[in-house]
Enzyme design. Structure first.
Site, PDB file in Angstrom:
ATOM      1  N   LYS A  73       0.671  -1.260   0.031  1.00 20.23           N
ATOM      2  CA  LYS A  73      -0.425   0.435   0.115  1.00 20.23           C
ATOM      3  C   LYS A  73       0.507   1.412   0.023  1.00 20.23           C
ATOM      4  CE  LYS A  73      -3.742   2.289   2.729  1.00 20.23           C
ATOM      5  NZ  LYS A  73      -4.758   1.706   3.955  1.00 20.23           N
ATOM      6  N   SER A 148      -9.800   1.958   2.545  1.00 21.83           N
ATOM      7  CA  SER A 148      -8.985   2.783   1.755  1.00 21.83           C
ATOM      8  C   SER A 148      -7.757   1.731   1.522  1.00 21.83           C
ATOM      9  CB  SER A 148      -8.122   3.610   3.004  1.00 21.83           C
ATOM     10  OG  SER A 148      -7.254   2.844   3.793  1.00 21.83           O
ATOM     11  N   SER A 172     -10.277  -0.998   7.329  1.00 20.81           N
ATOM     12  CA  SER A 172      -8.658  -0.704   5.424  1.00 20.81           C
ATOM     13  C   SER A 172      -9.040  -1.349   5.244  1.00 20.81           C
ATOM     14  CB  SER A 172      -8.588   0.810   5.281  1.00 20.81           C
ATOM     15  OG  SER A 172      -8.732   2.014   6.123  1.00 20.81           O
TER      16      SER A 172
END
Lengths: 477, 92
Positions: A73, A148, A172
Site C-alpha cells: 500500500k 482505504s 481499511s
C-alpha cells in the site's frame, strides 16, 4: 496458488523467481489499466529483486519470503520508491528509509511489484478519493473496491500479486477485502510495527495483510510481526507461527454473535453471515448470543478520535520541509495555507477540520473526552464477551460493493457504513474478514472473525476452516 | 450550531483556506457531520472508565543518542534547498 505452494515451486525450481515476477508484471500490464489498483509499478526493480532472490534460492539460503511477489500500500515507506499516500501532497515524495515491515521482508529478498492505490491518506471507504484516480472492483468494474486499501484488495482479487500489505485504521483492510472477495487480516494493535507507516490516527493504525486465504494472511504475518524499538507501541507479546492452528479441530470453540451488528445490515448480508454461523454450529462450535451495547456510539467516537489524531499528524505537511509546495504564498503563513489547500483533497480537509473542532476549547469535553470514555467502555464490553467466547462473528460491512458515484460523495453516509469494523480498532483487537456468500448483484459478502488481543492464531484457524469448505468465485477480471 | 464563522475559525486553526463557495460547502458538510458526532454527547458519563490500555508502554527503549540520516539525504525531498538547508519565504 497459495503461498506455501508458491514457496515449494520456487524451492523445487519448478518456476524461477524471475519467471514468477514477470508473469505478475505481465498481468499488471494487461489488467491494471482498467482497475487502477497500482499507483507505481516497479517493473525494473522487481526483476532485479527477483534475480537476487533466485541467487538466494540457488545458494540454498532461501527464507519463507524469498522471491514471493507482493504489492505494498502506498502509505508504507519504501526506500527509494515513491510513497504518495494517494495525495497530491506527497505525489513526488521518495522515502529515504524502509518501513520496518519492508526491512523485515527485504532481508529475505521478497519481491515488491509496486505500490497500491488507496483513499487519500487512508481516509475513506471507497478508494475513490485518490489523487491518482479511483480503483475499480475486479468483480464488477462499475463498482467500488471499498477502502482505504482498495488497491491492495483489487490487486489480490485480480491476481496482480501473490499477497498485499495494507493498513487498517477503522476497517481499511477488512472492508475492501469484503468488497473484493479476498481475505483481510487486521492484527492486534502493537503486533506489527508502525514505523514507516505514514500516520493517520496513531492509536488506531495497524499494518495488515490482504491475501487469497486466511492461511496466506497468517503466512505473511509471520514475516512482519514483532517488537520494534522504532515503535514504542509495538509489542513483544506476539506469538508468531500464525498458521499453527490452521487445520486443527475448532469444534470446541465458542463463537459470539453480538446482535447489534446485525441491525443495520442488508438482509442478504445478515442471511449469509448467519449461514456461516450455522456452518460452525454444524461443526460442533457453540454459538453464544452476546451484546456490545455501546456499538451505537462507535462510529461517532471513532471519527472524533481518529480525526483529532489526523489533524495533529497531518500538521507536518506544510510545504516547507518536504511534500507539495504551492507557488502562491508570499509569506510563511500564506505558503503553508496555500500548500495545504492545494495539496489536500476534500475528505482530508474535512477530517482535519473535524479533528480540530473536537480538540477546540469549548468542544473538547463534550466530543473528544466523551469519545475516549466510549473507547474505554467498548474495550470493557469486548473483554466481557471474551470471558464467554473465543471469537466473535459479525458482518464486515452492511452492504456489498456499491456503484461508483453512488455514495462516496456523501461523507455522513460513508462514515456510517463503517459501523461493523471500527470497534475492533477502538479496542485494539485482531480481526479477519473472508467471503461468506454473494449478493443478488453477484458481489462478495464478507464476514469478520474478531479475536482476543494477540490471538491471531485462533481467528486464522476458524477462518481457514470455513474457507476450506466455501466455494469462492473468481473475480471477473 | 455550525456556521461560516466557526468554519473560518477552524480553517485558521487547521492552516487551510477556502473560497466563499467552498466555505459554504464545508459549513454544510460539517453541520451534517457534527449532527452524527453529537451522538457521543448522549453517552452516560457516569459510567466509570474501565482501566484497560491496549498499549503497554513499559517496554520503552532507552533515550540514547543514535546515528541519524545524512543531511543531504533528508534534503532530497525538499522543494527548494540551499547548501545544507531548505529555503523558506522571508519572515523578517
Amino acid at each position: 496458488m497459495d503461498l506455501v505452494t508458491m514457496r515449494e515451486k520456487l524451492d523445487k525450481k519448478e518456476i524461477s523467481a524471475v519467471e514468477l515476477t514477470q508473469s505478475y508484471l505481465d498481468k499488471i500490464k494487461e489488467k491494471d489499466k482498467e482497475l487502477n489498483s497500482y499507483i507505481t509499478v516497479c517493473e525494473d526493480a522487481a526483476i532485479e529483486q527477483a534475480k537476487a532472490a533466485q541467487e538466494m534460492i540457488d545458494s540454498g539460503n532461501a527464507g519463507a519470503f524469498t522471491g514471493l511477489p507482493i504489492s505494498v500500500k502506498d502509505n508504507i515507506c519504501t526506500n527509494g520508491v515513491k510513497t504518495t499516500c494517494a495525495s497530491k501532497m506527497l505525489a513526488d515524495f521518495v522515502p529515504i528509509y524502509d518501513a520496518t515491515v519492508m526491512e523485515k521482508l527485504n532481508k529475505e529478498k521478497i519481491v515488491m511489484l509496486g505500490k497500491t492505490n488507496m483513499d487519500e491518506f487512508a481516509m475513506g471507504g471507497s478508494s475513490q478519493t485518490s489523487y491518482f484516480g479511483g480503483v475499480k472492483n475486479p468483480y464488477d468494474t462499475s463498482r467500488v473496491t471499498g477502502g482505504s486499501s482498495g488497491g491492495a484488495a483489487a490487486s489480490v482479487a485480480a491476481g496482480l500479486c501473490a499477497a498485499a500489505l495494507g493498513s487498517d485504521t477503522g476497517g481499511s483492510v477488512r472492508q475492501p477485502a469484503s468488497f473484493c472477495g479476498v481475505t483481510g487480516l487486521k492484527p492486534t494493535y502493537g503486533a506489527v510495527s508502525r514505523w514507516g507507516l505514514i500516520a493517520f490516527a496513531s492509536s488506531l493504525d495497524q499494518i495488515g495483510v490482504l491475501a487469497n486465504s486466511a492461511a496466506d494472511t497468517g503466512y505473511m504475518l509471520n514475516g512482519i510481526y514483532g517488537r520494534d524499538f522504532n515503535d514504542a507501541t509495538s509489542s513483544a507479546k506476539s506469538k508468531g507461527d500464525y498458521t499453527r492452528l490452521a487445520g486443527t479441530d475448532i469444534s470446541k470453540l465458542k463463537i459470539g454473535i453480538p446482535k447489534e451488528f446485525f441491525d443495520g445490515v442488508t438482509d442478504e448480508v445478515k442471511t449469509a453471515v448467519l449461514k456461516a454461523a450455522d456452518y460452525y454450529k454444524a461443526l460442533g462450535c457453540e454459538l453464544v448470543e452476546c451484546s456490545l451495547p455501546s456499538l451505537e456510539y462507535a462510529v461517532s467516537a471513532y471519527y472524533l478520535i481518529s480525526s483529532a489524531e489526523a489533524a495533529s499528524n497531518l500538521s507536518r505537511f506544510d510545504g516547507i520541509k518536504y511534500g507539495y509546495r504551492s507557488g502562491l504564498g508570499e509569506d510563511f503563513n500564506d505558503l503553508i495555507k496555500a500548500s495545504r489547500r492545494e495539496g489536500f483533497g476534500d475528505e482530508v480537509k474535512r477530517r482535519i477540520m473535524l479533528g480540530n473542532y473536537a480538540l477546540c476549547s469549548g468542544y473538547y469535553d463534550a466530543y473528544y473526552k466523551n469519545a475516549t470514555r466510549i473507547r474505554t467502555q467498548i474495550r470493557k464490553e469486548y473483554a466481557d464477551i471474551f470471558e464467554k467466547c473465543n471469537v466473535i462473528l459479525t458482518p464486515t460491512a452492511p452492504t456489498t460493493a456499491y456503484k461508483i458515484g453512488e455514495q462516496e460523495h456523501d461523507p455522513v453516509k460513508m462514515y456510517l457504513a463503517d459501523i461493523c469494523t471500527v470497534t475492533v480498532n477502538i479496542a485494539g483487537l485482531p480481526a479477519i474478514s473472508t467471503t461468506c456468500g454473494y449478493g443478488e448483484n453477484g458481489m462478495p459478502i464478507g464476514m469478520s472473525l474478531t479475536g482476543r488481543a494477540f490471538d491471531e492464531q485462533t481467528i486464522i484457524a476458524v477462518c481457514d476452516r470455513f474457507e476450506r469448505d466455501f466455494d469462492r468465485k473468481e473475480a471477473r477480471i | 450550531m455550525f456556521n461560516t464563522e466557526l468554519t473560518r475559525h477552524l480553517a485558521e486553526l487547521s492552516k487551510l483556506e477556502f473560497t466563499d463557495a467552498e466555505l459554504d460547502k464545508m459549513t454544510n458538510d460539517m453541520t451534517n457531520i457534527i449532527a452524527v458526532m453529537d451522538k457521543v454527547c448522549g453517552f452516560d458519563t457516569s459510567k466509570k472508565p474501565y482501566a484497560l490500555d491496549a498499549v503497554d508502554y513499559k517496554d520503552l527503549r532507552r533515550d540514547e543518542h543514535g546515528e541519524s540520516y545524512p543531511t543531504e539525504k533528508i534534503l532530497e525531498n525538499a522543494d527548494i534547498k540551499r547548501g545544507a538547508t531548505f529555503v523558506v519565504p522571508k519572515v523578517v
